[in-house]
Scaffold this motif. Sequence first.
Motif, PDB file in Angstrom:
ATOM      1  N   GLY A  49      40.873  52.296  23.064  1.00  0.00           N
ATOM      2  CA  GLY A  49      41.056  53.556  23.780  1.00  0.00           C
ATOM      3  C   GLY A  49      41.218  53.347  25.273  1.00  0.00           C
ATOM      4  N   LEU A  50      40.465  52.386  25.825  1.00  0.00           N
ATOM      5  CA  LEU A  50      40.581  52.083  27.249  1.00  0.00           C
ATOM      6  C   LEU A  50      41.970  51.547  27.581  1.00  0.00           C
ATOM      7  N   LEU A  51      42.476  50.641  26.742  1.00  0.00           N
ATOM      8  CA  LEU A  51      43.803  50.083  26.983  1.00  0.00           C
ATOM      9  C   LEU A  51      44.896  51.143  26.889  1.00  0.00           C
ATOM     10  N   ILE A  52      44.760  52.060  25.942  1.00  0.00           N
ATOM     11  CA  ILE A  52      45.736  53.145  25.811  1.00  0.00           C
ATOM     12  C   ILE A  52      45.739  54.014  27.063  1.00  0.00           C
ATOM     13  N   ASN A  53      44.544  54.379  27.549  1.00  0.00           N
ATOM     14  CA  ASN A  53      44.453  55.197  28.760  1.00  0.00           C
ATOM     15  C   ASN A  53      45.014  54.462  29.976  1.00  0.00           C
ATOM     16  N   LEU A  54      44.659  53.177  30.111  1.00  0.00           N
ATOM     17  CA  LEU A  54      45.145  52.404  31.249  1.00  0.00           C
ATOM     18  C   LEU A  54      46.666  52.235  31.208  1.00  0.00           C
ATOM     19  N   ALA A  55      47.206  52.090  29.993  1.00  0.00           N
ATOM     20  CA  ALA A  55      48.665  51.985  29.866  1.00  0.00           C
ATOM     21  C   ALA A  55      49.339  53.272  30.340  1.00  0.00           C
ATOM     22  N   GLY A  56      48.724  54.413  30.028  1.00  0.00           N
ATOM     23  CA  GLY A  56      49.277  55.678  30.487  1.00  0.00           C
ATOM     24  C   GLY A  56      49.207  55.821  31.995  1.00  0.00           C
ATOM     25  N   TYR A  57      48.053  55.469  32.572  1.00  0.00           N
ATOM     26  CA  TYR A  57      47.916  55.568  34.026  1.00  0.00           C
ATOM     27  C   TYR A  57      48.811  54.558  34.741  1.00  0.00           C
ATOM     28  N   ALA A  58      49.086  53.420  34.079  1.00  0.00           N
ATOM     29  CA  ALA A  58      49.919  52.388  34.695  1.00  0.00           C
ATOM     30  C   ALA A  58      51.346  52.864  34.917  1.00  0.00           C
ATOM     31  N   THR A  59      51.792  53.835  34.127  1.00  0.00           N
ATOM     32  CA  THR A  59      53.150  54.360  34.325  1.00  0.00           C
ATOM     33  C   THR A  59      53.290  55.069  35.666  1.00  0.00           C
ATOM     34  N   ILE A  60      52.175  55.443  36.271  1.00  0.00           N
ATOM     35  CA  ILE A  60      52.190  56.026  37.620  1.00  0.00           C
ATOM     36  C   ILE A  60      51.770  55.000  38.663  1.00  0.00           C
ATOM     37  N   ILE A  61      50.733  54.223  38.345  1.00  0.00           N
ATOM     38  CA  ILE A  61      50.156  53.305  39.330  1.00  0.00           C
ATOM     39  C   ILE A  61      51.108  52.159  39.667  1.00  0.00           C
ATOM     40  N   VAL A  62      51.684  51.522  38.631  1.00  0.00           N
ATOM     41  CA  VAL A  62      52.533  50.347  38.870  1.00  0.00           C
ATOM     42  C   VAL A  62      53.782  50.696  39.680  1.00  0.00           C
ATOM     43  N   PRO A  63      54.569  51.718  39.289  1.00  0.00           N
ATOM     44  CA  PRO A  63      55.719  52.057  40.142  1.00  0.00           C
ATOM     45  C   PRO A  63      55.304  52.474  41.555  1.00  0.00           C
ATOM     46  N   GLY A  64      54.198  53.220  41.662  1.00  0.00           N
ATOM     47  CA  GLY A  64      53.724  53.617  42.983  1.00  0.00           C
ATOM     48  C   GLY A  64      53.359  52.420  43.836  1.00  0.00           C
ATOM     49  N   TYR A  65      52.679  51.449  43.239  1.00  0.00           N
ATOM     50  CA  TYR A  65      52.295  50.245  43.972  1.00  0.00           C
ATOM     51  C   TYR A  65      53.520  49.482  44.449  1.00  0.00           C
ATOM     52  N   LEU A  66      54.522  49.346  43.578  1.00  0.00           N
ATOM     53  CA  LEU A  66      55.728  48.607  43.950  1.00  0.00           C
ATOM     54  C   LEU A  66      56.491  49.305  45.079  1.00  0.00           C
ATOM     55  N   ILE A  67      56.559  50.632  45.018  1.00  0.00           N
ATOM     56  CA  ILE A  67      57.246  51.384  46.074  1.00  0.00           C
ATOM     57  C   ILE A  67      56.520  51.236  47.403  1.00  0.00           C
ATOM     58  N   ILE A  68      55.184  51.379  47.381  1.00  0.00           N
ATOM     59  CA  ILE A  68      54.393  51.256  48.609  1.00  0.00           C
ATOM     60  C   ILE A  68      54.532  49.857  49.207  1.00  0.00           C
ATOM     61  N   ARG A  69      54.469  48.857  48.352  1.00  0.00           N
ATOM     62  CA  ARG A  69      54.597  47.481  48.835  1.00  0.00           C
ATOM     63  C   ARG A  69      55.968  47.233  49.440  1.00  0.00           C
ATOM     64  N   TYR A  70      57.015  47.761  48.810  1.00  0.00           N
ATOM     65  CA  TYR A  70      58.377  47.570  49.323  1.00  0.00           C
ATOM     66  C   TYR A  70      58.548  48.249  50.683  1.00  0.00           C
ATOM     67  N   LEU A  71      58.050  49.493  50.792  1.00  0.00           N
ATOM     68  CA  LEU A  71      58.206  50.226  52.038  1.00  0.00           C
ATOM     69  C   LEU A  71      57.425  49.572  53.187  1.00  0.00           C
ATOM     70  N   SER A 200      40.512  59.248  43.045  1.00  0.00           N
ATOM     71  CA  SER A 200      40.923  60.061  41.910  1.00  0.00           C
ATOM     72  C   SER A 200      40.887  59.250  40.618  1.00  0.00           C
ATOM     73  N   PHE A 201      41.421  58.038  40.669  1.00  0.00           N
ATOM     74  CA  PHE A 201      41.415  57.160  39.494  1.00  0.00           C
ATOM     75  C   PHE A 201      40.001  56.765  39.111  1.00  0.00           C
ATOM     76  N   SER A 202      39.170  56.405  40.107  1.00  0.00           N
ATOM     77  CA  SER A 202      37.794  56.007  39.801  1.00  0.00           C
ATOM     78  C   SER A 202      36.997  57.177  39.229  1.00  0.00           C
ATOM     79  N   ASN A 203      37.292  58.404  39.675  1.00  0.00           N
ATOM     80  CA  ASN A 203      36.602  59.572  39.134  1.00  0.00           C
ATOM     81  C   ASN A 203      36.969  59.788  37.670  1.00  0.00           C
ATOM     82  N   ILE A 204      38.255  59.637  37.341  1.00  0.00           N
ATOM     83  CA  ILE A 204      38.697  59.778  35.950  1.00  0.00           C
ATOM     84  C   ILE A 204      38.064  58.703  35.078  1.00  0.00           C
ATOM     85  N   MET A 205      38.029  57.466  35.567  1.00  0.00           N
ATOM     86  CA  MET A 205      37.469  56.367  34.785  1.00  0.00           C
ATOM     87  C   MET A 205      35.963  56.516  34.613  1.00  0.00           C
TER      88      MET A 205
END
Length: 445
Positions: A49-71, A200-205
């Motif tokens: 269940g944890l992996l499923i939730n993290l996979a869902g959140y990763a669809t927002i976190i990973v692209p966001g991280y890559l965009i922030i790092r690039y900028l 926000s993420f730590s509160n959800i977790m």
Amino acid sequence: MLLLVLLASFSLVFGLEEAAIKEDVKETAAVLSSFEQPSELWTDFWLWGLLINLAGYATIIVPGYLIIRYLKKHKYDEKAGSGVIGKALGLCVFGVEENASLEEGGTTASSQKPERSESSQALVLIFCFIGLQGSYLTWGILQEKVMTTPYGGVHKEKFRDSQFLVFMNRILAFFLAAVYIVVTRQPRHTAPLYKYSYCSFSNIMSSWCQYEALKYVSFPTQVLAKASKIIPVMLMGKIISKKSYQYFEYITAVMISAGMSLFLLSKQVDKSATGTVTTFSGFFILVGYMAFDSFTSNWQAELFDKHKMSSVQMMCGVNLFSCLFTAMSLWQQGSFLTSLLFATYHAQFMIDVILLSICSATGQMFIFYTISQFGAVTFVIIMTIRQGLAILLSCLIYGNVITAIGVIGIVIVFAAIFLRIYCSHRIRQRKLAENRKAVLTTSVA
């Protein structure tokens, strides 16, 4: 199923008797069920269940991280133009410089936390305490009603998806905070918006860990963990903000934790103890809950200290990312549309959800204001005492007996609170005396 068909076909070809066919079919079904059972157990395991939730959140976190790092790598803030997209990306990734001009509106951040007398501080603290207790006690009653009351006419049904309630609470709080920011004058916002995603993420977790731990942790362990949250918060404060605490703060934190543990454990009844024993999985999840929960309040306090935003701005930023996380999770699990259909079919349910969300938004306002004025440790002490206060009120209202151990626990908690107030007062008076002495020395010189 394919294996059953093949088995039956081969049996007919070789002319097996009907009884033999039935026996083979039973054996094959038993083999298939033996393979299916571990799959069901695996999907019910907390790590899956944890992996499923993290996979869902990763669809927002990973692209966001890559965009922030690039900028940041390409120093987009130095190249961005004056367009809407450029300003939006700059606000999300880089924020606004603290020494920027105030021509666009907003007040100075230094006026956000004025100096108050001790009596004024006490009144504000009492106001925060009453606000937190009232809003979250009401919220708890409404939440229980929504999750346990059957809705409908002839064919009544209960609402099951608690994550949809979290989404509704967050989105209403976000809109209320956004409207308030638009119609009132606020301090100039300098923090990059993406920094709100951390708490926000730590509160959800922490919420996920709290509910999941109930399956693997015994009642006494749950009580000890909830009563001892002050100590992890102080340790996390040293890690995040490099804070230093006085010796009396550590002593009173241990006293409050011990007193609350004695009081809460004295009220253990057979209904509360469901026979659950604490396993290694439960211990691991509980550690995760305390770590995430401690990080949330300390990170918010760090943002308040560094960027001097208002509590409403904090509320708006945190709930923005909470809406994104929960909406994505609901959409990926396919329960978003189902919950909306349930709300359209049952008007009373929608009314209850709106009232629940209003109480949640009010409680969040008190949370952020308390942290901004008194810090994470004071907030956690208030919320820890809230648990004991709820049980104490239940005992007084319904005539339940408080045991001798419970009375000792209450005495220890109140003794720790008064000791903390007394020591804080002495330290404050000593600092005032030193400041007066320094001023007199300077004037004489």
